[in-house]
Design an enzyme around this catalytic site. Structure first.
Site, PDB file in Angstrom:
ATOM      1  N   CYS A  77       0.825  -1.220   0.000  1.00 18.67           N
ATOM      2  CA  CYS A  77       0.000   0.000   0.000  1.00 18.67           C
ATOM      3  C   CYS A  77       0.860   1.271   0.000  1.00 18.67           C
ATOM      4  O   CYS A  77       0.603   2.166  -0.817  1.00 18.67           O
ATOM      5  CB  CYS A  77      -0.960   0.017   1.178  1.00 18.67           C
ATOM      6  SG  CYS A  77      -1.216  -1.548   1.987  1.00 18.67           S
TER       7      CYS A  77
ATOM      8  N   ARG B 144       6.560 -11.464   5.319  1.00 19.38           N
ATOM      9  CA  ARG B 144       5.919 -11.318   6.627  1.00 19.38           C
ATOM     10  C   ARG B 144       6.531 -12.315   7.590  1.00 19.38           C
ATOM     11  O   ARG B 144       6.849 -13.439   7.205  1.00 19.38           O
ATOM     12  CB  ARG B 144       4.411 -11.568   6.539  1.00 19.38           C
ATOM     13  CG  ARG B 144       3.717 -10.480   5.792  1.00 19.38           C
ATOM     14  CD  ARG B 144       2.211 -10.588   5.850  1.00 19.38           C
ATOM     15  NE  ARG B 144       1.649  -9.591   4.949  1.00 19.38           N
ATOM     16  CZ  ARG B 144       0.386  -9.492   4.622  1.00 19.38           C
ATOM     17  NH1 ARG B 144      -0.487 -10.340   5.130  1.00 19.38           N
ATOM     18  NH2 ARG B 144      -0.037  -8.560   3.798  1.00 19.38           N
TER      19      ARG B 144
ATOM     20  N   GLN C 130       1.520 -11.061  -3.734  1.00 14.07           N
ATOM     21  CA  GLN C 130       0.103 -10.675  -3.743  1.00 14.07           C
ATOM     22  C   GLN C 130      -0.349 -10.309  -5.143  1.00 14.07           C
ATOM     23  O   GLN C 130       0.395  -9.714  -5.912  1.00 14.07           O
ATOM     24  CB  GLN C 130      -0.111  -9.447  -2.856  1.00 14.07           C
ATOM     25  CG  GLN C 130      -0.190  -9.739  -1.385  1.00 14.07           C
ATOM     26  CD  GLN C 130      -0.858  -8.583  -0.625  1.00 14.07           C
ATOM     27  OE1 GLN C 130      -1.851  -8.026  -1.043  1.00 14.07           O
ATOM     28  NE2 GLN C 130      -0.264  -8.237   0.498  1.00 14.07           N
TER      29      GLN C 130
ATOM     30  N   ASP D  17      -2.170  -7.832  -5.983  1.00 13.18           N
ATOM     31  CA  ASP D  17      -2.624  -6.675  -5.214  1.00 13.18           C
ATOM     32  C   ASP D  17      -3.099  -5.529  -6.103  1.00 13.18           C
ATOM     33  O   ASP D  17      -2.666  -5.411  -7.261  1.00 13.18           O
ATOM     34  CB  ASP D  17      -1.445  -6.186  -4.357  1.00 13.18           C
ATOM     35  CG  ASP D  17      -1.905  -5.387  -3.151  1.00 13.18           C
ATOM     36  OD1 ASP D  17      -3.126  -5.262  -2.944  1.00 13.18           O
ATOM     37  OD2 ASP D  17      -1.037  -4.883  -2.406  1.00 13.18           O
TER      38      ASP D  17
ATOM     39  N   HIS E 202      -4.593  -1.206  -5.410  1.00  9.77           N
ATOM     40  CA  HIS E 202      -5.160  -0.156  -4.581  1.00  9.77           C
ATOM     41  C   HIS E 202      -5.962   0.755  -5.479  1.00  9.77           C
ATOM     42  O   HIS E 202      -5.454   1.235  -6.493  1.00  9.77           O
ATOM     43  CB  HIS E 202      -4.043   0.568  -3.822  1.00  9.77           C
ATOM     44  CG  HIS E 202      -3.386  -0.334  -2.830  1.00  9.77           C
ATOM     45  ND1 HIS E 202      -2.281  -1.094  -3.136  1.00  9.77           N
ATOM     46  CD2 HIS E 202      -3.747  -0.663  -1.558  1.00  9.77           C
ATOM     47  CE1 HIS E 202      -1.973  -1.834  -2.085  1.00  9.77           C
ATOM     48  NE2 HIS E 202      -2.835  -1.600  -1.112  1.00  9.77           N
TER      49      HIS E 202
ATOM     50  N   LYS F 253     -13.046  -4.901   6.299  1.00 14.89           N
ATOM     51  CA  LYS F 253     -12.802  -5.597   5.031  1.00 14.89           C
ATOM     52  C   LYS F 253     -13.758  -6.746   4.821  1.00 14.89           C
ATOM     53  O   LYS F 253     -14.372  -7.240   5.778  1.00 14.89           O
ATOM     54  CB  LYS F 253     -11.366  -6.076   4.955  1.00 14.89           C
ATOM     55  CG  LYS F 253     -10.924  -6.882   6.154  1.00 14.89           C
ATOM     56  CD  LYS F 253      -9.454  -7.262   6.050  1.00 14.89           C
ATOM     57  CE  LYS F 253      -9.047  -8.115   7.214  1.00 14.89           C
ATOM     58  NZ  LYS F 253      -8.069  -9.110   6.958  1.00 14.89           N
TER      59      LYS F 253
ATOM     60  N   HIS G 104      -8.250  -1.450  -0.831  1.00 13.68           N
ATOM     61  CA  HIS G 104      -7.169  -2.432  -1.026  1.00 13.68           C
ATOM     62  C   HIS G 104      -7.873  -3.718  -1.447  1.00 13.68           C
ATOM     63  O   HIS G 104      -8.838  -4.120  -0.781  1.00 13.68           O
ATOM     64  CB  HIS G 104      -6.437  -2.767   0.268  1.00 13.68           C
ATOM     65  CG  HIS G 104      -5.909  -1.601   1.035  1.00 13.68           C
ATOM     66  ND1 HIS G 104      -4.585  -1.489   1.363  1.00 13.68           N
ATOM     67  CD2 HIS G 104      -6.522  -0.523   1.570  1.00 13.68           C
ATOM     68  CE1 HIS G 104      -4.400  -0.394   2.076  1.00 13.68           C
ATOM     69  NE2 HIS G 104      -5.563   0.211   2.218  1.00 13.68           N
TER      70      HIS G 104
HETATM   71  C1  TSB Z   1      -4.932  -6.371  -0.304  1.00 13.87           C
HETATM   72  N1  TSB Z   1      -2.758  -4.269   1.948  1.00 13.87           N
HETATM   73  C2  TSB Z   1      -3.649  -5.332   1.624  1.00 13.87           C
HETATM   74  C3  TSB Z   1      -3.704  -5.538   0.112  1.00 13.87           C
HETATM   75  O1  TSB Z   1      -3.795  -4.290  -0.555  1.00 13.87           O
HETATM   76  C4  TSB Z   1      -3.144  -6.607   2.324  1.00 13.87           C
HETATM   77  O2  TSB Z   1      -1.952  -6.836   2.399  1.00 13.87           O
HETATM   78  N2  TSB Z   1      -4.079  -7.414   2.797  1.00 13.87           N
HETATM   79  S1  TSB Z   1      -3.798  -8.797   3.559  1.00 13.87           S
HETATM   80  O3  TSB Z   1      -2.911  -8.579   4.652  1.00 13.87           O
HETATM   81  O4  TSB Z   1      -5.073  -9.345   3.896  1.00 13.87           O
HETATM   82  O5  TSB Z   1      -3.089  -9.766   2.589  1.00 13.87           O
HETATM   83  C5  TSB Z   1      -3.671 -10.064   1.340  1.00 13.87           C
HETATM   84  C6  TSB Z   1      -3.851 -11.555   1.142  1.00 13.87           C
HETATM   85  O6  TSB Z   1      -2.612 -12.213   1.241  1.00 13.87           O
HETATM   86  C7  TSB Z   1      -4.721 -12.249   2.182  1.00 13.87           C
HETATM   87  O7  TSB Z   1      -6.073 -12.104   1.868  1.00 13.87           O
HETATM   88  C8  TSB Z   1      -4.274 -13.696   2.056  1.00 13.87           C
HETATM   89  O8  TSB Z   1      -4.987 -14.346   1.035  1.00 13.87           O
HETATM   90  C9  TSB Z   1      -2.818 -13.566   1.601  1.00 13.87           C
HETATM   91  N3  TSB Z   1      -1.856 -13.889   2.679  1.00 13.87           N
HETATM   92  C10 TSB Z   1      -1.706 -13.249   3.846  1.00 13.87           C
HETATM   93  N4  TSB Z   1      -0.716 -13.800   4.583  1.00 13.87           N
HETATM   94  C11 TSB Z   1      -0.218 -14.815   3.838  1.00 13.87           C
HETATM   95  C12 TSB Z   1       0.824 -15.764   4.041  1.00 13.87           C
HETATM   96  N5  TSB Z   1       1.567 -15.771   5.145  1.00 13.87           N
HETATM   97  N6  TSB Z   1       1.061 -16.688   3.076  1.00 13.87           N
HETATM   98  C13 TSB Z   1       0.332 -16.686   1.936  1.00 13.87           C
HETATM   99  N7  TSB Z   1      -0.649 -15.811   1.690  1.00 13.87           N
HETATM  100  C14 TSB Z   1      -0.935 -14.888   2.621  1.00 13.87           C
HETATM  101 ZN    ZN Z   2      -2.951  -2.633   0.672  1.00 10.47          ZN
END
Ligand code: TSB
Ligand code: ZN
Length: 587
Positions: free
Chosen positions: A277, A306, A324, A326, A328, A412, A458
């Site tokens: 983001c 992460r 992702q 992703d 925005h 969300k 997002h």
């Molecule tokens: C959607 N900032 C928002 C983005 O713009 C975001 O990061 N959202 S999130 O934290 O929900 O992460 C997006 C998606 O990543 C989640 O819906 C999930 O499907 C996936 N995700 C989250 N953590 C993991 C992980 N450790 N391993 C694999 N996929 C993951």
């Molecule tokens: Zn985001």
């Protein structure tokens, strides 16, 4: 699978079975001390301190035999009530029970215990009347588990089990469990060479092998085309940012425990990014925007890092390095509803294309009392939460609400699915955010020439390519639709000596048409090669013998089917190309 925790009778039986397990363990290992033994969705477990002993595979049948013996003996399970002082005295040698007693509610003046034969455990109950009722149970697995889930504490031995009322129920359950194991994406991922991990790369850091990478490439192309058609602009941004970037966004304060630690390079302090983001906010800010330009939709297939607990990482489903899908979306307040609706429609559209039916929409809201995680602006939260509710109700989408599951920046909508093994996970997500645009001082110029703050949505349709692929592997049991299959056609001459040249010719022709084809002209028996193509779950197997060679035809067999169909080369190319083009699901 049945949720044992939610079934009153099974809950009670499984709870009693946990006590039976503890009693058997105590008989076999005198020094055993017991922490907690709760009922879970899949049965029960007990966390046990066995001193220096680490359980092995051979221990479970021994413990199970002892459990059977005790159950047969059929002692009654009797409840007693004690005062806190009596309980402290009774368990004075047991640090785990003392810990539990000391943490009990002030108002709880009496403490209950349950005794069966020579075994007494501190417990609220309820339990079955006698251990005789526990006939159909099975110890499933064991693992290490830190006391209170804290890696600084001692590692206890956790034993999982399950108990049913009838033999048939237990057998069915065990069979389902076996099927789930077969579907597990980690197993199929290895068999089909989709991904690997290596300790030298690190835990939670999978390496996508060529077959997996092919699938991912197809997924990328698929979603890119959809997004492009919907007016998204895709960018590439670095997978690091400075600490200051994440201080500006608020991630540093609200998301730090999920991030890799900072690294210093010259005078700059960097972090591996956990989310994209902030980068996209800067892309938006790079130029002026008029109200007429909005929505601005910035997409990226973006790599994030992460910190996930080492016990939580799992194949491709929960990783520490992820990509992702992703985007925005920067919108005017009056566009929130429409844009949110478009995202939900895209999610539904994609799920239909992949034949995904078993999922739940979860509206994730803030916990009103948690002022630390969630920024303190009730009006902003209420507006955002109500807006999402309104759109969902309007669209007639079924959903449930979950408090305390929102992102720190806003409420969300998440899509929850159930993996073959383990608890539910989120795939897609769509999040409303009034906060980050303010923190980055984003603006657009409204029709009166005044500066206004946009709202950000997002969204990640696949979530991450990692998790989505894990899910897809389990959904399809590794039998991917033809457009996704790493190998789409396997060409097998009955004898490489007599039809090898024809098989090579057909293979080349298919390759020229962009079909992913593999020739298997090894000097192995036909049956063996056919079986291998089946095991690899290749959608089409071509069997070319003398007739086919003579008539320039193709006999094909679909994966999982016995009969063969004979068609001309042209017909075959037409039918498979059409199937790929339409991204058809397997029948
Ligand atoms: C959607 N900032 C928002 C983005 O713009 C975001 O990061 N959202 S999130 O934290 O929900 O992460 C997006 C998606 O990543 C989640 O819906 C999930 O499907 C996936 N995700 C989250 N953590 C993991 C992980 N450790 N391993 C694999 N996929 C993951
Ligand atoms: Zn985001």
């Amino acid at each position: 699978m049945i949720n044992i925790k939610e079934n009153e009778r099974l809950n009670k039986m499984n709870h009693s079975c946990a006590h039976l397990l503890a009693q058997a363990v105590k008989h076999l290992y005198k020094e055993a001390k017991f922490w907690v033994g709760p009922v879970i969705e899949e049965g029960f477990y007990y966390d046990i301190d066995l001193g220096d002993k680490t359980l092995t595979e051979e221990d479970l049948p021994k413990i199970e035999r002892e459990m059977k013996k005790i159950a047969k003996d059929g002692k009654r399970i009797v409840r007693h009530e004690l005062t806190k002082e009596e309980a402290l005295e009774m368990f004075k040698e047991d640090p785990y029970k003392l810990d539990l007693i000391s943490r009990m509610d002030e108002n709880e003046t009496t403490i209950s215990c349950y005794t069966q034969g020579d075994f007494t455990d501190l417990c609220r109950g309820p339990h079955v009347e006698t251990v005789k009722e526990l006939k159909y149970f099975k110890l499933i697995k064991h693992s290490g588990a830190y006391w209170k889930g804290d890696a600084n504490n001692k590692m206890l031995q956790r034993i999982y089990g399950v108990c049913f009322e009838t033999e048939e129920d237990l057998d069915n359950y065990l069979q389902e469990l076996e099927e789930a194991k077969q579907r597990d994406h980690r197993k199929i991922g290895k068999e089909q060479e989709l991904f690997m991990t290596h300790e030298l790369v690190g835990s939670g850091m999978p390496l996508w092998l060529p077959n997996g990478a092919l699938i991912r490439h197809e997924l990328e192309n698929y979603i890119y085309q959809k997004e492009e058609a919907m007016g998204y602009n895709h960018v590439y941004t670095p997978c690091v940012g400075t600490v200051n970037l994440y201080k500006t966004s608020g991630h540093w304060d609200h998301y730090k425990e999920n991030m890799f630690p900072m690294m210093k390079v010259d005078e700059e302090e960097f972090v591996l990014r956990p989310m994209n983001c902030p980068h996209h906010m800067l892309v938006y800010k790079n130029k002026m925007h008029s109200y007429r330009d909005l929505p601005v939709r910035i997409g990226e297939f973006a790599t994030d890092f992460r910190y996930e607990a080492s016990g939580a990482v799992k194949g491709l489903e929960r990783v520490r390095c992820m990509c992702q899908n992703d985007a925005h979306l920067f919108v005017r307040p009056d566009q929130i509803g429409d844009e949110f609706k478009r995202v939900v429609s895209l999610i539904l559209d994609v799920y239909k294309d992949f034949g995904i039916k078993d999922y739940k929409f979860r509206l994730s809201l803030r916990d009103k009392n948690d002022k630390e995680k969630y920024f303190d602006d009730d009006e902003m939260w209420d507006t955002a939460e109500n807006k999402l509710r309104e759109v969902l109700n309007d669209m007639g989408v079924d959903y449930f609400e979950a408090e305390g599951e929102a992102a720190f920046y806003g409420p969300k909508l998440d899509v929850e699915v159930k993996p073959a093994v383990g608890p539910e996970v989120t795939l897609s997500t769509c999040q409303l955010d009034f906060l980050l645009p303010r923190r980055f001082e984003l603006t657009y110029v409204d029709s009166n020439g005044e500066k206004q703050t946009p709202v950000v949505i997002h969204r990640a349709i696949f979530g991450t390519f990692d998790r989505f692929t894990a899910f897809l592997i389990e959904e399809t049991k590794g039998a991917f639709p033809t457009w996704l299959a790493p190998t789409q056609v396997s060409v097998i001459p009955v004898s490489s000596e007599f039809q090898g040249d024809y098989a090579r010719e057909v293979t080349e022709k298919l390759k020229e048409q962009g079909i992913r084809v593999e020739l298997d002209d090894r000097n192995e028996k036909l049956g063996y090669r056919l079986r291998e193509a089946q095991t690899k779950k290749v959608p089409y197997t071509l069997i070319l013998g003398d007739n086919e060679k003579q008539d320039n035809t193709i006999s094909y067999r679909l994966h999982g089917e016995k009969e063969t169909t004979t068609v001309s080369e042209e017909e075959f190319i037409k039918l498979i190309k059409e199937e790929i083009e339409k991204k058809e699901l397997r029948k």
